[in-house]
Design a protein around this motif. Structure first.
Motif, PDB file in Angstrom:
ATOM      1  N   ARG A  36       0.810  -1.202   0.000  1.00 54.67           N
ATOM      2  CA  ARG A  36       0.000   0.000   0.000  1.00 54.67           C
ATOM      3  C   ARG A  36       0.856   1.270   0.000  1.00 54.67           C
ATOM      4  NH1 ARG A  36      -2.347  -4.129   1.566  1.00 54.67           N
ATOM      5  NH2 ARG A  36      -4.505  -4.584   1.935  1.00 54.67           N
ATOM      6  N   ARG A  37       1.886   1.241  -0.832  1.00 53.89           N
ATOM      7  CA  ARG A  37       2.779   2.370  -0.997  1.00 53.89           C
ATOM      8  C   ARG A  37       2.972   2.654  -2.491  1.00 53.89           C
ATOM      9  NH1 ARG A  37       5.098   4.388   3.031  1.00 53.89           N
ATOM     10  NH2 ARG A  37       6.931   5.078   1.888  1.00 53.89           N
ATOM     11  N   PRO A  38       1.884   3.015  -3.194  1.00 54.24           N
ATOM     12  CA  PRO A  38       2.007   3.219  -4.645  1.00 54.24           C
ATOM     13  C   PRO A  38       2.967   4.334  -5.019  1.00 54.24           C
ATOM     14  CG  PRO A  38      -0.112   4.000  -3.852  1.00 54.24           C
ATOM     15  CD  PRO A  38       0.534   3.271  -2.707  1.00 54.24           C
ATOM     16  N   GLN A  39       3.197   5.267  -4.104  1.00 51.19           N
ATOM     17  CA  GLN A  39       4.142   6.347  -4.397  1.00 51.19           C
ATOM     18  C   GLN A  39       5.554   5.793  -4.607  1.00 51.19           C
ATOM     19  OE1 GLN A  39       2.535   5.854  -1.534  1.00 51.19           O
ATOM     20  NE2 GLN A  39       3.919   6.100   0.202  1.00 51.19           N
ATOM     21  N   ASP A  40       5.886   4.659  -3.980  1.00 54.70           N
ATOM     22  CA  ASP A  40       7.194   4.044  -4.200  1.00 54.70           C
ATOM     23  C   ASP A  40       7.317   3.482  -5.617  1.00 54.70           C
ATOM     24  OD1 ASP A  40       7.686   4.684  -1.578  1.00 54.70           O
ATOM     25  OD2 ASP A  40       7.573   2.630  -0.832  1.00 54.70           O
ATOM     26  N   ALA A  41       6.217   3.033  -6.173  1.00 55.53           N
ATOM     27  CA  ALA A  41       6.232   2.503  -7.539  1.00 55.53           C
ATOM     28  C   ALA A  41       6.433   3.607  -8.562  1.00 55.53           C
ATOM     29  CB  ALA A  41       4.932   1.749  -7.821  1.00 55.53           C
ATOM     30  N   ALA A  42       6.008   4.810  -8.230  1.00 52.65           N
ATOM     31  CA  ALA A  42       6.110   5.923  -9.171  1.00 52.65           C
ATOM     32  C   ALA A  42       7.560   6.237  -9.535  1.00 52.65           C
ATOM     33  CB  ALA A  42       5.423   7.160  -8.595  1.00 52.65           C
ATOM     34  N   GLY A  43       8.481   6.046  -8.611  1.00 57.42           N
ATOM     35  CA  GLY A  43       9.880   6.336  -8.883  1.00 57.42           C
ATOM     36  C   GLY A  43      10.500   5.425  -9.930  1.00 57.42           C
ATOM     37  N   LEU A  44       9.892   4.273 -10.140  1.00 56.42           N
ATOM     38  CA  LEU A  44      10.415   3.299 -11.109  1.00 56.42           C
ATOM     39  C   LEU A  44       9.742   3.412 -12.469  1.00 56.42           C
ATOM     40  CD1 LEU A  44      10.360   0.221  -8.695  1.00 56.42           C
ATOM     41  CD2 LEU A  44      12.324   1.652  -9.264  1.00 56.42           C
ATOM     42  N   LEU A  45       8.774   4.299 -12.566  1.00 51.86           N
ATOM     43  CA  LEU A  45       7.926   4.352 -13.755  1.00 51.86           C
ATOM     44  C   LEU A  45       8.679   4.688 -15.037  1.00 51.86           C
ATOM     45  CD1 LEU A  45       5.053   3.953 -14.657  1.00 51.86           C
ATOM     46  CD2 LEU A  45       4.630   6.359 -14.200  1.00 51.86           C
ATOM     47  N   ASP A  46       9.592   5.648 -15.003  1.00 53.60           N
ATOM     48  CA  ASP A  46      10.292   6.048 -16.227  1.00 53.60           C
ATOM     49  C   ASP A  46      11.116   4.899 -16.807  1.00 53.60           C
ATOM     50  OD1 ASP A  46       9.230   8.588 -16.207  1.00 53.60           O
ATOM     51  OD2 ASP A  46      10.956   9.493 -15.200  1.00 53.60           O
ATOM     52  N   GLU A  47      11.923   4.268 -15.953  1.00 49.70           N
ATOM     53  CA  GLU A  47      12.761   3.168 -16.448  1.00 49.70           C
ATOM     54  C   GLU A  47      11.900   1.988 -16.889  1.00 49.70           C
ATOM     55  OE1 GLU A  47      16.586   0.357 -15.269  1.00 49.70           O
ATOM     56  OE2 GLU A  47      15.648   1.570 -13.707  1.00 49.70           O
ATOM     57  N   THR A  48      10.853   1.701 -16.122  1.00 52.72           N
ATOM     58  CA  THR A  48       9.959   0.593 -16.474  1.00 52.72           C
ATOM     59  C   THR A  48       9.304   0.840 -17.823  1.00 52.72           C
ATOM     60  OG1 THR A  48       9.535   0.169 -14.136  1.00 52.72           O
ATOM     61  CG2 THR A  48       8.001  -0.798 -15.707  1.00 52.72           C
ATOM     62  N   SER A  49       8.839   2.042 -18.042  1.00 50.92           N
ATOM     63  CA  SER A  49       8.184   2.374 -19.317  1.00 50.92           C
ATOM     64  C   SER A  49       9.151   2.249 -20.484  1.00 50.92           C
ATOM     65  CB  SER A  49       7.625   3.795 -19.273  1.00 50.92           C
ATOM     66  OG  SER A  49       6.613   3.885 -18.318  1.00 50.92           O
ATOM     67  N   ARG A  50      10.362   2.750 -20.301  1.00 47.25           N
ATOM     68  CA  ARG A  50      11.364   2.693 -21.365  1.00 47.25           C
ATOM     69  C   ARG A  50      11.714   1.242 -21.703  1.00 47.25           C
ATOM     70  NH1 ARG A  50      16.620   2.214 -21.281  1.00 47.25           N
ATOM     71  NH2 ARG A  50      16.803   2.465 -19.034  1.00 47.25           N
ATOM     72  N   LEU A  51      11.955   0.437 -20.659  1.00 41.55           N
ATOM     73  CA  LEU A  51      12.320  -0.963 -20.902  1.00 41.55           C
ATOM     74  C   LEU A  51      11.132  -1.771 -21.433  1.00 41.55           C
ATOM     75  CD1 LEU A  51      14.658  -1.739 -17.871  1.00 41.55           C
ATOM     76  CD2 LEU A  51      15.271  -1.132 -20.217  1.00 41.55           C
ATOM     77  N   ALA A  52       9.937  -1.474 -20.960  1.00 40.83           N
ATOM     78  CA  ALA A  52       8.754  -2.187 -21.453  1.00 40.83           C
ATOM     79  C   ALA A  52       8.541  -1.908 -22.939  1.00 40.83           C
ATOM     80  CB  ALA A  52       7.522  -1.792 -20.656  1.00 40.83           C
ATOM     81  N   ASN A  53       8.774  -0.679 -23.343  1.00 41.93           N
ATOM     82  CA  ASN A  53       8.644  -0.339 -24.762  1.00 41.93           C
ATOM     83  C   ASN A  53       9.693  -1.073 -25.594  1.00 41.93           C
ATOM     84  OD1 ASN A  53       7.410   1.101 -26.922  1.00 41.93           O
ATOM     85  ND2 ASN A  53       9.140   2.502 -26.909  1.00 41.93           N
ATOM     86  N   LEU A  54      10.921  -1.123 -25.085  1.00 40.75           N
ATOM     87  CA  LEU A  54      11.988  -1.856 -25.781  1.00 40.75           C
ATOM     88  C   LEU A  54      11.658  -3.344 -25.849  1.00 40.75           C
ATOM     89  CD1 LEU A  54      14.782  -1.968 -27.103  1.00 40.75           C
ATOM     90  CD2 LEU A  54      15.763  -2.085 -24.785  1.00 40.75           C
ATOM     91  N   TYR A  55      11.159  -3.896 -24.743  1.00 39.14           N
ATOM     92  CA  TYR A  55      10.784  -5.318 -24.704  1.00 39.14           C
ATOM     93  C   TYR A  55       9.675  -5.608 -25.718  1.00 39.14           C
ATOM     94  CZ  TYR A  55       9.188  -9.802 -22.914  1.00 39.14           C
ATOM     95  OH  TYR A  55       8.836 -11.120 -22.797  1.00 39.14           O
ATOM     96  N   ARG A  56       8.673  -4.748 -25.755  1.00 36.96           N
ATOM     97  CA  ARG A  56       7.557  -4.929 -26.707  1.00 36.96           C
ATOM     98  C   ARG A  56       8.080  -4.895 -28.137  1.00 36.96           C
ATOM     99  NH1 ARG A  56       5.178  -1.579 -29.815  1.00 36.96           N
ATOM    100  NH2 ARG A  56       6.116   0.231 -28.832  1.00 36.96           N
ATOM    101  N   HIS A  57       8.950  -3.941 -28.411  1.00 36.07           N
ATOM    102  CA  HIS A  57       9.504  -3.796 -29.762  1.00 36.07           C
ATOM    103  C   HIS A  57      10.336  -5.026 -30.145  1.00 36.07           C
ATOM    104  CE1 HIS A  57      11.272  -1.813 -33.242  1.00 36.07           C
ATOM    105  NE2 HIS A  57      12.461  -2.152 -32.782  1.00 36.07           N
ATOM    106  N   GLU A  58      11.222  -5.444 -29.262  1.00 28.37           N
ATOM    107  CA  GLU A  58      12.106  -6.574 -29.564  1.00 28.37           C
ATOM    108  C   GLU A  58      11.348  -7.895 -29.658  1.00 28.37           C
ATOM    109  OE1 GLU A  58      15.258  -6.678 -30.573  1.00 28.37           O
ATOM    110  OE2 GLU A  58      15.183  -4.492 -30.567  1.00 28.37           O
ATOM    111  N   SER A  59      10.376  -8.096 -28.770  1.00 25.41           N
ATOM    112  CA  SER A  59       9.616  -9.351 -28.837  1.00 25.41           C
ATOM    113  C   SER A  59       8.794  -9.410 -30.124  1.00 25.41           C
ATOM    114  CB  SER A  59       8.735  -9.539 -27.606  1.00 25.41           C
ATOM    115  OG  SER A  59       7.791  -8.500 -27.491  1.00 25.41           O
ATOM    116  N   ALA A  60       8.305  -8.269 -30.588  1.00 27.80           N
ATOM    117  CA  ALA A  60       7.578  -8.232 -31.863  1.00 27.80           C
ATOM    118  C   ALA A  60       8.519  -8.544 -33.030  1.00 27.80           C
ATOM    119  CB  ALA A  60       6.923  -6.868 -32.058  1.00 27.80           C
TER     120      ALA A  60
END
Length: 147
Positions: A36-60
């Motif tokens: 119940r600390r969603p604010q802690d997840a917010a700090g990881l959002l930029d890197e997660t988004s960047r890597l998720a986009n790369l993962y989506r692109h590469e897996s495709a």
């Protein structure tokens, strides 16, 4: 952005590293939601988004052309499969944690709205027959969809 691999073995190794890092990030976010600390997840959002986009692109790219990884050693491809399975499990865990947080948040918003409505003064209006009717006033609640 794409992975710049020298050969299939290099591509598989890079995909393993990418998948494992993304799995770590998403597991950390899921843990933050579970605690119940969603604010802690917010700090990881930029890197997660960047890597998720790369993962989506590469897996495709790999799905479209399996030759990109076909000649990699079997052991490396098996590690990639295991990393992908772990990633899928963490995604499911994060989905459950986010759904639980959403349910709690919606419940809180409803409770607050109900309390605001109960605290408001009742309006006295005249009905069609000329008698006074006591009814609740119309109220509007604005919600921030980013929350």
């Amino acid at each position: 952005m794409a992975i710049a691999a020298n050969d299939a073995a290099d591509r598989v190794e890079q995909l393993i590293i990418l998948t494992e890092r993304l799995t770590e990030l998403i597991a950390s976010q899921a843990q933050a939601f579970e605690e119940r600390r969603p604010q802690d997840a917010a700090g990881l959002l930029d890197e997660t988004s960047r890597l998720a986009n790369l993962y989506r692109h590469e897996s495709a790219r790999v799905r479209a052309d399996t030759r990109l990884v076909q000649s990699a050693p079997v052991a490396a491809r098996a590690r990639l499969v295991r990393a992908t399975e772990a990633f899928d499990a963490v995604l499911a865990r994060q989905g459950r944690a986010i759904e639980a947080a959403r349910t709690v948040t919606e419940g809180l918003v409803k409770c607050i709205a109900d309390e605001v409505t109960a605290q408001r003064n009742k309006a006295v209006v005249y009905g069609a027959t000329g008698a006074q009717n006591v009814g609740a006033t119309a109220t509007a609640i604005t919600l921030n969809k980013r929350a």
